[in-house]
Design a protein around this motif. Structure first.
Motif, PDB file in Angstrom:
ATOM      1  N   LYS A 133       0.841  -1.194   0.000  1.00 35.20           N
ATOM      2  CA  LYS A 133       0.000   0.000   0.000  1.00 35.20           C
ATOM      3  C   LYS A 133       0.877   1.244   0.000  1.00 35.20           C
ATOM      4  CE  LYS A 133      -3.967  -2.008   2.299  1.00 35.20           C
ATOM      5  NZ  LYS A 133      -4.664  -2.182   3.577  1.00 35.20           N
ATOM      6  N   ILE A 136       3.907   0.792  -3.609  1.00 33.51           N
ATOM      7  CA  ILE A 136       3.490   0.865  -5.005  1.00 33.51           C
ATOM      8  C   ILE A 136       3.732   2.270  -5.548  1.00 33.51           C
ATOM      9  CG2 ILE A 136       1.410   1.034  -6.453  1.00 33.51           C
ATOM     10  CD1 ILE A 136       0.360  -1.428  -5.236  1.00 33.51           C
ATOM     11  N   HIS A 162      -8.425  -0.439  -0.760  1.00 33.67           N
ATOM     12  CA  HIS A 162      -7.601   0.689  -0.342  1.00 33.67           C
ATOM     13  C   HIS A 162      -7.444   1.720  -1.457  1.00 33.67           C
ATOM     14  CE1 HIS A 162      -4.346   2.868   1.642  1.00 33.67           C
ATOM     15  NE2 HIS A 162      -3.679   2.804   0.511  1.00 33.67           N
ATOM     16  N   PHE A 163      -7.074   1.262  -2.652  1.00 34.01           N
ATOM     17  CA  PHE A 163      -6.827   2.214  -3.724  1.00 34.01           C
ATOM     18  C   PHE A 163      -8.102   2.800  -4.313  1.00 34.01           C
ATOM     19  CE2 PHE A 163      -2.607   0.314  -3.421  1.00 34.01           C
ATOM     20  CZ  PHE A 163      -1.858   1.479  -3.354  1.00 34.01           C
ATOM     21  N   GLU A 165     -10.595   3.632  -2.449  1.00 34.38           N
ATOM     22  CA  GLU A 165     -10.934   4.714  -1.527  1.00 34.38           C
ATOM     23  C   GLU A 165      -9.973   5.880  -1.634  1.00 34.38           C
ATOM     24  OE1 GLU A 165     -13.038   2.030   1.925  1.00 34.38           O
ATOM     25  OE2 GLU A 165     -11.162   3.041   2.366  1.00 34.38           O
ATOM     26  N   ARG A 166      -8.754   5.557  -2.067  1.00 37.91           N
ATOM     27  CA  ARG A 166      -7.749   6.603  -2.174  1.00 37.91           C
ATOM     28  C   ARG A 166      -7.951   7.460  -3.422  1.00 37.91           C
ATOM     29  NH1 ARG A 166      -1.959   6.776   0.124  1.00 37.91           N
ATOM     30  NH2 ARG A 166      -3.449   6.610   1.809  1.00 37.91           N
ATOM     31  N   PHE A 167      -8.188   6.804  -4.549  1.00 31.43           N
ATOM     32  CA  PHE A 167      -8.312   7.539  -5.808  1.00 31.43           C
ATOM     33  C   PHE A 167      -9.672   7.306  -6.468  1.00 31.43           C
ATOM     34  CE2 PHE A 167      -3.674   6.174  -5.762  1.00 31.43           C
ATOM     35  CZ  PHE A 167      -3.198   7.393  -5.295  1.00 31.43           C
ATOM     36  N   PRO A 168     -10.756   7.685  -5.794  1.00 32.33           N
ATOM     37  CA  PRO A 168     -12.067   7.345  -6.348  1.00 32.33           C
ATOM     38  C   PRO A 168     -12.316   7.954  -7.727  1.00 32.33           C
ATOM     39  CG  PRO A 168     -12.295   8.896  -4.527  1.00 32.33           C
ATOM     40  CD  PRO A 168     -10.868   8.456  -4.545  1.00 32.33           C
ATOM     41  N   GLY A 169     -11.735   9.116  -8.001  1.00 32.29           N
ATOM     42  CA  GLY A 169     -12.024   9.773  -9.267  1.00 32.29           C
ATOM     43  C   GLY A 169     -11.025   9.467 -10.377  1.00 32.29           C
ATOM     44  N   GLU A 170      -9.999   8.663 -10.069  1.00 34.64           N
ATOM     45  CA  GLU A 170      -8.960   8.377 -11.064  1.00 34.64           C
ATOM     46  C   GLU A 170      -9.273   7.089 -11.812  1.00 34.64           C
ATOM     47  OE1 GLU A 170      -6.203  10.148 -11.583  1.00 34.64           O
ATOM     48  OE2 GLU A 170      -5.886  11.362  -9.787  1.00 34.64           O
TER      49      GLU A 170
ATOM     50  N   SER B  28     -12.086   8.069   4.254  1.00 40.88           N
ATOM     51  CA  SER B  28     -11.928   7.856   2.821  1.00 40.88           C
ATOM     52  C   SER B  28     -12.256   9.148   2.085  1.00 40.88           C
ATOM     53  CB  SER B  28     -12.782   6.698   2.331  1.00 40.88           C
ATOM     54  OG  SER B  28     -13.923   6.568   3.101  1.00 40.88           O
ATOM     55  N   ALA B  29     -11.965   9.146   0.785  1.00 43.14           N
ATOM     56  CA  ALA B  29     -12.099  10.368   0.001  1.00 43.14           C
ATOM     57  C   ALA B  29     -13.529  10.881   0.009  1.00 43.14           C
ATOM     58  CB  ALA B  29     -11.643  10.108  -1.423  1.00 43.14           C
ATOM     59  N   GLY B  33     -13.390  13.964  -4.560  1.00 48.04           N
ATOM     60  CA  GLY B  33     -12.070  14.319  -4.046  1.00 48.04           C
ATOM     61  C   GLY B  33     -11.063  13.208  -4.214  1.00 48.04           C
ATOM     62  N   ILE B  34      -9.973  13.329  -3.506  1.00 55.04           N
ATOM     63  CA  ILE B  34      -8.907  12.345  -3.577  1.00 55.04           C
ATOM     64  C   ILE B  34      -8.346  12.145  -2.177  1.00 55.04           C
ATOM     65  CG2 ILE B  34      -7.279  14.206  -4.166  1.00 55.04           C
ATOM     66  CD1 ILE B  34      -5.622  12.147  -5.682  1.00 55.04           C
ATOM     67  N   GLY B  35      -7.959  10.896  -1.885  1.00 56.28           N
ATOM     68  CA  GLY B  35      -7.219  10.675  -0.655  1.00 56.28           C
ATOM     69  C   GLY B  35      -7.983  10.016   0.457  1.00 56.28           C
ATOM     70  N   ASN B  36      -7.306   9.117   1.167  1.00 57.63           N
ATOM     71  CA  ASN B  36      -7.859   8.495   2.365  1.00 57.63           C
ATOM     72  C   ASN B  36      -6.751   8.410   3.390  1.00 57.63           C
ATOM     73  OD1 ASN B  36      -6.242   6.555   1.249  1.00 57.63           O
ATOM     74  ND2 ASN B  36      -7.761   4.926   1.294  1.00 57.63           N
ATOM     75  N   ILE B  42       0.795   4.388   7.125  1.00 58.95           N
ATOM     76  CA  ILE B  42       1.431   3.662   6.027  1.00 58.95           C
ATOM     77  C   ILE B  42       2.761   4.328   5.711  1.00 58.95           C
ATOM     78  CG2 ILE B  42       1.257   3.110   3.562  1.00 58.95           C
ATOM     79  CD1 ILE B  42      -1.780   3.003   3.918  1.00 58.95           C
ATOM     80  N   TYR B  97       1.113  12.716  -4.370  1.00 59.12           N
ATOM     81  CA  TYR B  97       0.092  11.854  -3.771  1.00 59.12           C
ATOM     82  C   TYR B  97      -0.544  10.934  -4.812  1.00 59.12           C
ATOM     83  CZ  TYR B  97      -3.551  10.339  -0.595  1.00 59.12           C
ATOM     84  OH  TYR B  97      -4.353   9.570   0.198  1.00 59.12           O
ATOM     85  N   ASN B 100       1.237   7.892  -5.447  1.00 61.15           N
ATOM     86  CA  ASN B 100       1.415   7.081  -4.248  1.00 61.15           C
ATOM     87  C   ASN B 100       2.826   7.167  -3.669  1.00 61.15           C
ATOM     88  OD1 ASN B 100      -0.083   5.432  -2.426  1.00 61.15           O
ATOM     89  ND2 ASN B 100       1.069   3.653  -3.117  1.00 61.15           N
TER      90      ASN B 100
END
Lengths: 281, 440
Positions: A133, A136, A162-163, A165-170, B28-29, B33-36, B42, B97, B100
């Motif tokens: 996580k 990468i 995980h990813f 939630e991290r990059f929902p719009g990508e 979470s995002a 938006g972006i990011g959690n 981590i 970001y 990653n």
């Protein structure tokens, strides 16, 4: 416990297939000496039995596991199936048999070798996916993000949530070079598909600039008076370095493979695919 | 000046800040938006010094009106100065970001013009990140001592974690080395942040969507080895900070000489890394193992033994409590055994419900038997083949490095040699032996 029948099972490598092996083991009142995936076509001295994957049989086993040994054990079995240990299917069979006999307590029976080995393997899987996580590295190509990894276990199903939630719009793709799989995501659905031999294009100027900035940051943040390569290595073993931007040598963007990925943003999910909002693996 | 120069200067100026944790908050995002963020934190990389890199750790600017003697950014230091514009910094953070590289941003700053102006610049960068980019990743912001509380409050609503550096462990040292700072000017914002956090948690109970103030809490750091304070003093100070200010972490930073000054250690002094390590070990004992500062050190023993870790040292001084019966000892007691940590203690407590435990199972539960074997019994029996000799005990309780240090301290001139039970070392380090050999 029925005796070893001096027999080896062949199955199709799927989770359902493995469950059918469990079914067969009970039906035939035998414990095979080995359960082999299809690619293991090496000669075995034992008489082999091909286990056909039957959805109905698999479903019966699948349903009874959480009933008899708890949802936690079922979850554990799903995870154990993603690990890379030798003979995981055979150990899983022993684990499931123990579970049917002892109930939820099976999770704590670490004096049993089958339980302990699987426990260690699952811990390794979880550790690896946790580290990835962080380790990468994505590159931006035509607005999509692309990454490569070479994990020891099958980690993509564990990374998906995980990813997402991290990059929902990508839009992003993670290639797993060990298992020839890829995690593809576009808002708001993801899929894990087989993929092999895809080569990444050269980074464009903007991408290269960000990479250089990152390398500059990485090299500057070190406090020279505390130089401690051993400590770094124990936190971040070398096999992770291969695809990490900060260790990329100038001139050679990334180690290479065959095939070409011309336009990753053109790679899209099949229209029919449904939304996998669950951690569906 | 281009972005490469700025990044280089402002990273170089920020690298002595210790905190790089990204833990303590789960989110979470937001839509679009972006990011959690993950509560466990981590790590994204490790620098060649072995320190984790999880945040883009930079200063807003390294221009500073203060003249703290120990600091690279002090006014009187002749060094290149730079400043990010808020937008530049936000853009860089997002680009890192997305790939990653990082878990978020760690933003600190030198004091430019005055504390309020500095704080406004930092706030603007965070605002762009949060509002314009919809960034929900981790942000750690330094509160600038002396800034208006309203500005600090604004910063706190944008950041996940806040920190105010206590810098040096005592008022005297501060006066001497940081003439522009005082205990008061440091503790005031710290107290303010603490109050806002507790007010906010009350609000959150009432209104679920109340904006969150520094949800990952606050932390601080201090420099070790630049001034004469003892470990006992430092440990008591951190214990008080945990209690009074509800801090999540107190970080220690071994002093690395960055300036020639008669008030500071000489330029060629090596950073006291081992001492820092011992302090961190003790810090863990305070936070997770139920120890108090007074148990680990006292007026007579003001500093940690460099040879042995604080827990082992404590156990050796309390042999009356050992050996401990694994199948009966409480969780709190288990935590005090060298070789048993939080995880293994929890596992032991759970596992023994199903039946009594033996040494093989303990090993599988993750207990470090090499150390623990001297302090425990299972069902009344000690580990099989346990040999208690001076040599074997030393080898088990000390790491190779510590063992060398021990030998070096004992016989500075001679080459390290095999220790013998009957050698002259026998009456040297009483505690060790007492411990290890019991009635021998």
């Amino acid at each position: 416990m029925p005796d070893g029948g001096n027999v080896a099972y062949y199955y199709d490598g799927s989770f359902d297939g493995m469950l059918c092996c469990v079914f067969e083991s009970y039906a035939a009142k035998e414990i095979p000496d080995e359960i082999l995936p299809p690619e293991a076509l090496q000669a075995t001295f034992l008489p082999a039995k091909a286990i056909v994957t039957d959805k109905m049989k698999a479903e019966r086993v699948r349903k009874s596991i959480p009933e008899k040994m708890g949802a936690q054990a079922y979850d554990f079995i799903r995870h154990a199936f993603l690990t890379n240990i030798d003979g995981k299917e055979y150990r899983l069979l022993l684990f499931i048999r123990l579970g049917f006999k002892h109930g939820p307590k099976v999770m704590r029976m670490i004096s049993e070798d089958a339980v302990y080995t699987l426990l260690k393997a699952v811990r390794h899987l979880n550790n690896e996916s946790h580290l990835l996580k962080g380790f990468i590295r994505f590159s931006a190509f035509h607005g999509a993000l692309v990454a490569e990894i070479e994990p020891k276990n099958i980690v993509l199903p564990l990374l998906a949530k995980h990813f997402r939630e991290r990059f929902p719009g990508e839009r992003f793709i993670i290639f797993d070079r060990t298992n020839d799989m890829a995690l593809i995501y576009e808002p708001y659905r993801h899929r894990i598909i087989p993929a092999s031999g895809v080569e990444l294009p050269e980074p464009d100027e903007a991408e290269q600039k960000i990479r250089e900035l990152w390398k500059l940051f990485y090299n500057t943040i070190e406090v020279e008076g505390r130089y401690n390569p051993k400590c770094r290595m124990s936190h971040m073993p070398k096999h992770y370095w291969k695809y990490m931007t900060e260790f990329e040598t100038p001139g050679k963007p990334s180690p290479c493979r065959a095939g070409t990925l011309k336009n990753p943003s053109g790679l899209s999910l099949p229209a029919a695919s449904e939304d996998n909002s669950e951690d569906n693996f | 000046m281009d972005i490469f120069d700025k990044l280089k200067i402002l990273t170089d100026a920020a690298k002595f800040d210790v905190a790089c944790t990204s833990s303590g908050v789960d989110k979470s995002a937001s839509p679009g938006g972006i990011g959690n963020a993950a509560a466990c934190g981590i790590c994204h990389s490790f620098a060649a010094d072995g320190r984790c890199i999880s945040l883009l750790k930079v200063l807003m600017t390294n221009v500073c009106v203060f003249d703290c003697k120990y600091c690279v950014n002090r006014r009187s230091n002749d060094t290149r100065r730079a400043m990010f514009t808020p937008r530049e910094l936000a853009e860089l953070t997002i680009q890192f970001y997305r790939r990653n590289y990082i878990e978020g941003l760690f933003l600190s700053s030198g004091v430019i013009k005055n504390p309020d102006y500095t704080c406004e610049q930092m706030t603007e960068a965070l605002r762009i990140l949060r509002e314009d980019y919809g960034f929900s990743g981790y942000i750690h912001a330094k509160a600038i001592p002396g800034a208006d509380p309203a500005l600090i409050s604004r910063l706190g609503f944008l950041a996940d974690r806040m920190s105010v550096n206590i810098e040096l462990p005592s008022q005297n040292s501060l006066e001497l080395l940081a003439p522009d700072k005082s205990k008061h000017s440091i503790l005031k914002p710290m107290g303010y942040i603490k109050n806002r956090i507790s007010e906010n948690s009350a609000d959150l109970v009432r209104y679920r969507h109340a904006p969150r103030f520094a949800p990952a809490g606050q932390s601080t750091q201090m420099i070790i080895g630049a001034t004469p304070e003892t470990d006992f003093h430092i440990l008591n100070l951190s214990e008080n900070l945990y209690k009074k200010y509800g801090l999540k972490r107190v970080f220690f930073s071994a002093y690395i000489p960055v300036a020639e000054n008669t008030l500071l250690p000489a330029r060629d002094t090596k950073p006291p890394l081992l001492r820092e390590h011992r302090l961190y070990q003790a810090d863990w004992l305070l936070r997770f193992y139920g120890f108090s500062a007074g148990e680990l050190l006292d007026e007579q023993h003001q500093n940690f033994d460099p040879v042995m870790d604080p827990k082992c040292n404590w156990a050796l001084n309390h042999l009356e409590l050992f050996p401990m019966e694994i199948n009966r000892a409480s969780y709190e007691e288990l935590l005090r055994v060298p070789g048993i940590g939080v995880r293994s203690a929890k596992r032991i407590v759970r596992a023994r419900r199903d039946g009594s435990l033996d040494f093989t199972v303990l090993k599988r539960l993750g207990v470090v038997l090499k150390r623990a074997q001297y302090f425990i019994v299972c069902g009344g029996r000690a580990a099989q083949g346990l040999r208690i000799s001076h040599d074997s005990v030393l080898r088990s309780l000390l790491s190779e490095r510590e063992l060398n240090l021990y030998n070096f301290n004992r016989y500075p001139e001679s080459e390290p040699e095999q220790l013998s039970l009957f050698g002259n070392s026998l009456n040297a380090q009483e505690e060790l032996q007492k411990c290890l050999t019991g009635e021998m």
